[in-house]
Design a protein around this motif. Structure first.
Motif, PDB file in Angstrom:
ATOM      1  N   ASP A 266      -5.485  37.241 -20.333  1.00  0.00           N
ATOM      2  CA  ASP A 266      -6.863  37.752 -20.483  1.00  0.00           C
ATOM      3  C   ASP A 266      -7.025  38.620 -21.728  1.00  0.00           C
ATOM      4  O   ASP A 266      -8.147  38.971 -22.101  1.00  0.00           O
ATOM      5  CB  ASP A 266      -7.242  38.631 -19.277  1.00  0.00           C
ATOM      6  CG  ASP A 266      -7.250  37.851 -17.963  1.00  0.00           C
ATOM      7  OD1 ASP A 266      -7.594  36.655 -17.997  1.00  0.00           O
ATOM      8  OD2 ASP A 266      -6.899  38.445 -16.927  1.00  0.00           O
ATOM      9  N   ILE A 267      -5.896  39.026 -22.326  1.00  0.00           N
ATOM     10  CA  ILE A 267      -5.982  39.983 -23.444  1.00  0.00           C
ATOM     11  C   ILE A 267      -6.571  39.284 -24.670  1.00  0.00           C
ATOM     12  O   ILE A 267      -5.999  38.326 -25.196  1.00  0.00           O
ATOM     13  CB  ILE A 267      -4.581  40.568 -23.775  1.00  0.00           C
ATOM     14  CG1 ILE A 267      -3.997  41.296 -22.562  1.00  0.00           C
ATOM     15  CG2 ILE A 267      -4.656  41.504 -24.981  1.00  0.00           C
ATOM     16  CD1 ILE A 267      -4.851  42.426 -22.026  1.00  0.00           C
ATOM     17  N   ASP A 268      -7.715  39.790 -25.133  1.00  0.00           N
ATOM     18  CA  ASP A 268      -8.352  39.226 -26.326  1.00  0.00           C
ATOM     19  C   ASP A 268      -7.778  39.815 -27.601  1.00  0.00           C
ATOM     20  O   ASP A 268      -7.739  39.159 -28.637  1.00  0.00           O
ATOM     21  CB  ASP A 268      -9.866  39.501 -26.295  1.00  0.00           C
ATOM     22  CG  ASP A 268     -10.532  38.833 -25.109  1.00  0.00           C
ATOM     23  OD1 ASP A 268     -10.375  37.603 -24.962  1.00  0.00           O
ATOM     24  OD2 ASP A 268     -11.201  39.542 -24.325  1.00  0.00           O
ATOM     25  N   VAL A 283       7.054  42.277 -29.994  1.00  0.00           N
ATOM     26  CA  VAL A 283       6.374  42.722 -28.767  1.00  0.00           C
ATOM     27  C   VAL A 283       5.328  41.688 -28.353  1.00  0.00           C
ATOM     28  O   VAL A 283       5.254  41.287 -27.183  1.00  0.00           O
ATOM     29  CB  VAL A 283       5.714  44.106 -28.973  1.00  0.00           C
ATOM     30  CG1 VAL A 283       4.817  44.475 -27.798  1.00  0.00           C
ATOM     31  CG2 VAL A 283       6.771  45.175 -29.195  1.00  0.00           C
ATOM     32  N   ALA A 284       4.526  41.228 -29.311  1.00  0.00           N
ATOM     33  CA  ALA A 284       3.465  40.263 -29.002  1.00  0.00           C
ATOM     34  C   ALA A 284       4.059  38.949 -28.503  1.00  0.00           C
ATOM     35  O   ALA A 284       3.539  38.343 -27.548  1.00  0.00           O
ATOM     36  CB  ALA A 284       2.594  40.032 -30.232  1.00  0.00           C
ATOM     37  N   ASP A 285       5.154  38.507 -29.128  1.00  0.00           N
ATOM     38  CA  ASP A 285       5.819  37.274 -28.673  1.00  0.00           C
ATOM     39  C   ASP A 285       6.308  37.448 -27.237  1.00  0.00           C
ATOM     40  O   ASP A 285       6.152  36.557 -26.393  1.00  0.00           O
ATOM     41  CB  ASP A 285       7.022  36.935 -29.574  1.00  0.00           C
ATOM     42  CG  ASP A 285       6.599  36.402 -30.931  1.00  0.00           C
ATOM     43  OD1 ASP A 285       5.404  36.067 -31.087  1.00  0.00           O
ATOM     44  OD2 ASP A 285       7.466  36.326 -31.826  1.00  0.00           O
ATOM     45  N   ASP A 286       6.931  38.604 -26.968  1.00  0.00           N
ATOM     46  CA  ASP A 286       7.448  38.885 -25.626  1.00  0.00           C
ATOM     47  C   ASP A 286       6.320  38.822 -24.588  1.00  0.00           C
ATOM     48  O   ASP A 286       6.506  38.310 -23.477  1.00  0.00           O
ATOM     49  CB  ASP A 286       8.100  40.282 -25.644  1.00  0.00           C
ATOM     50  CG  ASP A 286       8.801  40.622 -24.346  1.00  0.00           C
ATOM     51  OD1 ASP A 286       8.128  40.661 -23.302  1.00  0.00           O
ATOM     52  OD2 ASP A 286      10.025  40.855 -24.354  1.00  0.00           O
ATOM     53  N   ASP A 292      -3.533  34.955 -33.298  1.00  0.00           N
ATOM     54  CA  ASP A 292      -4.935  35.246 -33.626  1.00  0.00           C
ATOM     55  C   ASP A 292      -5.528  36.343 -32.737  1.00  0.00           C
ATOM     56  O   ASP A 292      -6.687  36.714 -32.914  1.00  0.00           O
ATOM     57  CB  ASP A 292      -5.779  33.963 -33.565  1.00  0.00           C
ATOM     58  CG  ASP A 292      -5.772  33.332 -32.174  1.00  0.00           C
ATOM     59  OD1 ASP A 292      -4.998  33.795 -31.315  1.00  0.00           O
ATOM     60  OD2 ASP A 292      -6.546  32.376 -31.956  1.00  0.00           O
ATOM     61  N   ARG A 293      -4.735  36.858 -31.815  1.00  0.00           N
ATOM     62  CA  ARG A 293      -5.220  37.970 -30.971  1.00  0.00           C
ATOM     63  C   ARG A 293      -4.519  39.289 -31.302  1.00  0.00           C
ATOM     64  O   ARG A 293      -4.689  40.270 -30.582  1.00  0.00           O
ATOM     65  CB  ARG A 293      -5.013  37.638 -29.493  1.00  0.00           C
ATOM     66  CG  ARG A 293      -5.811  36.419 -29.077  1.00  0.00           C
ATOM     67  CD  ARG A 293      -5.721  36.164 -27.601  1.00  0.00           C
ATOM     68  NE  ARG A 293      -6.493  34.976 -27.278  1.00  0.00           N
ATOM     69  CZ  ARG A 293      -6.801  34.580 -26.058  1.00  0.00           C
ATOM     70  NH1 ARG A 293      -6.379  35.279 -25.022  1.00  0.00           N
ATOM     71  NH2 ARG A 293      -7.500  33.498 -25.855  1.00  0.00           N
ATOM     72  N   ARG A 294      -3.731  39.293 -32.365  1.00  0.00           N
ATOM     73  CA  ARG A 294      -2.982  40.502 -32.731  1.00  0.00           C
ATOM     74  C   ARG A 294      -3.693  41.206 -33.880  1.00  0.00           C
ATOM     75  O   ARG A 294      -3.872  40.610 -34.936  1.00  0.00           O
ATOM     76  CB  ARG A 294      -1.566  40.138 -33.184  1.00  0.00           C
ATOM     77  CG  ARG A 294      -0.810  39.322 -32.168  1.00  0.00           C
ATOM     78  CD  ARG A 294       0.514  38.823 -32.741  1.00  0.00           C
ATOM     79  NE  ARG A 294       1.157  37.895 -31.822  1.00  0.00           N
ATOM     80  CZ  ARG A 294       2.296  37.261 -32.058  1.00  0.00           C
ATOM     81  NH1 ARG A 294       2.942  37.455 -33.211  1.00  0.00           N
ATOM     82  NH2 ARG A 294       2.809  36.436 -31.174  1.00  0.00           N
ATOM     83  N   LEU A 295      -4.067  42.458 -33.664  1.00  0.00           N
ATOM     84  CA  LEU A 295      -4.693  43.226 -34.741  1.00  0.00           C
ATOM     85  C   LEU A 295      -3.608  43.902 -35.570  1.00  0.00           C
ATOM     86  O   LEU A 295      -2.611  44.382 -35.022  1.00  0.00           O
ATOM     87  CB  LEU A 295      -5.617  44.299 -34.165  1.00  0.00           C
ATOM     88  CG  LEU A 295      -6.782  43.796 -33.306  1.00  0.00           C
ATOM     89  CD1 LEU A 295      -7.541  44.987 -32.710  1.00  0.00           C
ATOM     90  CD2 LEU A 295      -7.719  42.912 -34.122  1.00  0.00           C
ATOM     91  N   VAL A 328      -8.990  44.712 -24.606  1.00  0.00           N
ATOM     92  CA  VAL A 328      -8.019  45.189 -25.592  1.00  0.00           C
ATOM     93  C   VAL A 328      -6.839  45.849 -24.887  1.00  0.00           C
ATOM     94  O   VAL A 328      -7.027  46.627 -23.941  1.00  0.00           O
ATOM     95  CB  VAL A 328      -8.662  46.208 -26.565  1.00  0.00           C
ATOM     96  CG1 VAL A 328      -7.703  46.554 -27.697  1.00  0.00           C
ATOM     97  CG2 VAL A 328      -9.971  45.682 -27.120  1.00  0.00           C
ATOM     98  N   LEU A 329      -5.646  45.543 -25.364  1.00  0.00           N
ATOM     99  CA  LEU A 329      -4.421  46.194 -24.891  1.00  0.00           C
ATOM    100  C   LEU A 329      -3.904  47.105 -25.995  1.00  0.00           C
ATOM    101  O   LEU A 329      -3.692  46.645 -27.126  1.00  0.00           O
ATOM    102  CB  LEU A 329      -3.370  45.133 -24.535  1.00  0.00           C
ATOM    103  CG  LEU A 329      -1.954  45.627 -24.230  1.00  0.00           C
ATOM    104  CD1 LEU A 329      -1.934  46.571 -23.024  1.00  0.00           C
ATOM    105  CD2 LEU A 329      -1.025  44.428 -23.986  1.00  0.00           C
ATOM    106  N   LEU A 330      -3.715  48.380 -25.682  1.00  0.00           N
ATOM    107  CA  LEU A 330      -3.168  49.350 -26.630  1.00  0.00           C
ATOM    108  C   LEU A 330      -1.735  49.667 -26.201  1.00  0.00           C
ATOM    109  O   LEU A 330      -1.471  49.836 -25.012  1.00  0.00           O
ATOM    110  CB  LEU A 330      -3.958  50.659 -26.600  1.00  0.00           C
ATOM    111  CG  LEU A 330      -5.483  50.601 -26.559  1.00  0.00           C
ATOM    112  CD1 LEU A 330      -6.053  52.023 -26.446  1.00  0.00           C
ATOM    113  CD2 LEU A 330      -6.010  49.911 -27.799  1.00  0.00           C
ATOM    114  N   THR A 331      -0.834  49.793 -27.155  1.00  0.00           N
ATOM    115  CA  THR A 331       0.516  50.239 -26.792  1.00  0.00           C
ATOM    116  C   THR A 331       1.158  50.955 -27.970  1.00  0.00           C
ATOM    117  O   THR A 331       0.868  50.649 -29.135  1.00  0.00           O
ATOM    118  CB  THR A 331       1.404  49.086 -26.291  1.00  0.00           C
ATOM    119  OG1 THR A 331       2.655  49.633 -25.824  1.00  0.00           O
ATOM    120  CG2 THR A 331       1.689  48.052 -27.367  1.00  0.00           C
TER     121      THR A 331
END
Ligand code: UT7
Length: 352
Positions: A266-268, A283-286, A292-295, A328-331
């Motif tokens: 669901d994370i846009d 991290v994003a791959d994991d 296209d959803r990684r800022l 949005v997911l913040l980490t």
């Protein structure tokens, strides 16, 4: 919970925190990789391929964290005003400043920032959690709102971190940079645009030695001796830090997404602390979040420590890569060690 605080149950009826304004500021002078090669045994190619950074901003001589924070705070208040919210002094009950580079050892920098912003005698204090400062500040601001202590909070994350970096240490001088980002939060409903989900936080002080500034604190000052040469600067075990960063950010992210009742699919948009482009990709791959959803703005801002996430959110909102309705997911992860994650349903805001 494996060392992480997933948060306690929100008391019945306690308001959620809703983002209604955003602003950011970086010092005006971009410093390129080529500029750094003049004094460091490094290369543009090494920095770009190992970190993803091409240029960054550094404070001018005499410029302090409060100067960055005031600019970002002013812009966030303007942004709130453009959204039809109070964007002025009457609109804020508290200022939380996330920073590890206060203007002075004492007092906190937030009261001066509040005063310079014309916010009068509002509550104002600093939160120190290094690269996770924005998320620790977000949890603190949300707690003030949930408890009814404040109806609106200006949360600023600002660091002049290059003032802690040895300009001749190539391992850190190429990464760290300066800047500030801010959001205005108000009490609201958990399902309205701008609502912040449960903030997941964790720390492991047994590994504080991986990133630290040994001198300048009470440990060293109590000896009554001057700081040993070099101890006033940051020391970082980069490879070990890298390894812990990936695992902790992925774990906290999963917990935050679950707490929001979302799935990772669901994370846009993923807005991760801009530590190193390779860490972000891992991290994003994991988490299975597609490219296209990684800022990312690390190429032109470097690692701005506490400011990194709100600066990224402001930049992405300005260029349209982050839009109203995005989940949005913040980490974040950094010295402490300290880490965290949170979700936000992105609101219809324009950076001030
Ligand atoms: O903000 C949150 C906390 N911080 C982080 O999350 C940072 C995490 N760590 C990192 O981002 C990376 O570990 C670094 C970018 C700091 C370093 O990248 P690396 O791929 O882990 O390199 P390394 O430390 O393993 O060093 C590899 C080589 C070494 O040379 P030898 O021993 O192989 O001959 C270093 O001396 O690269 C050398 N090196 C450099 N070479 C050119 C280290 N820094 C530089 C440099 N330019 N700036």
């Amino acid at each position: 919970m494996n060392g992480s605080l997933e948060g306690v149950a929100v008391p019945g009826g306690a308001p959620a925190s809703v983002i209604v304004g955003i602003g950011a500021y970086v010092p005006p002078n971009p410093v390129t990789n080529h500029d750094l090669t003049a004094r460091l045994d490094t290369s543009d190619e090494w920095i770009r391929t190992r970190t993803g950074i091409s240029s960054r901003h550094m404070v001018l001589p005499g410029q302090a964290t409060s100067d960055l924070a005031v600019e970002a705070g002013r812009r966030a208040l303007e942004s709130a005003g453009q959204s039809g919210e109070p964007g002025h002094a009457e609109g804020v009950d508290a200022v939380v400043l996330a920073t590890t580079t206060p203007d002075r050892a004492c007092p906190a920098t937030a009261p001066e920032v509040a005063s310079r912003l014309g916010l009068g005698t509002v509550a104002a204090f600093d939160v120190s959690a290094v690269c996770s400062g924005f998320l620790y500040g977000l949890a603190t601001a949300a707690g003030l709102i949930a408890a009814g202590t404040a109806g609106r909070v200006l949360l600023i994350a600002a660091d002049a971190f290059t003032t802690l970096v040895d300009p001749y240490d190539r391992a850190t001088a190429v990464i760290f940079a300066d800047g500030a980002g801010a959001v205005v939060l108000r009490a609201g409903e958990p399902d309205e645009p701008g609502a912040v989900g449960r903030v997941v936080l964790g720390s492991d002080g047994s590994l504080s030695g991986l990133l630290q500034v040994p001198g300048g604190g009470s440990r060293q000052r109590s000896l009554g001796e001057p700081v040993k040469p070099g101890d006033e600067f940051l020391r970082m075990a980069g490879r070990d830090t890298y390894r812990h960063a990936v695992g902790r950010m992925a774990e906290a992210s999963r917990q935050a997404v679950q707490a929001a009742g979302w799935g990772l699919a669901d994370i846009d948009r993923l807005a991760a602390h801009q530590a190193n482009a390779r860490i972000l990709a891992t991290v994003a791959d994991d988490l299975g979040i597609p490219e296209d959803r990684r800022l990312s703005n690390i190429a032109h801002n470097g690692n701005t420590v506490a400011a990194s996430i709100p600066l990224l959110l402001a930049d992405a909102t300005a260029d349209g890569s982050l839009a109203a309705g995005h989940r949005v997911l913040l980490t974040a992860f950094g010295a402490g060690l300290a880490w965290g994650a949170a979700t936000v349903l992105w609101p219809d805001v324009k950076p001030g």
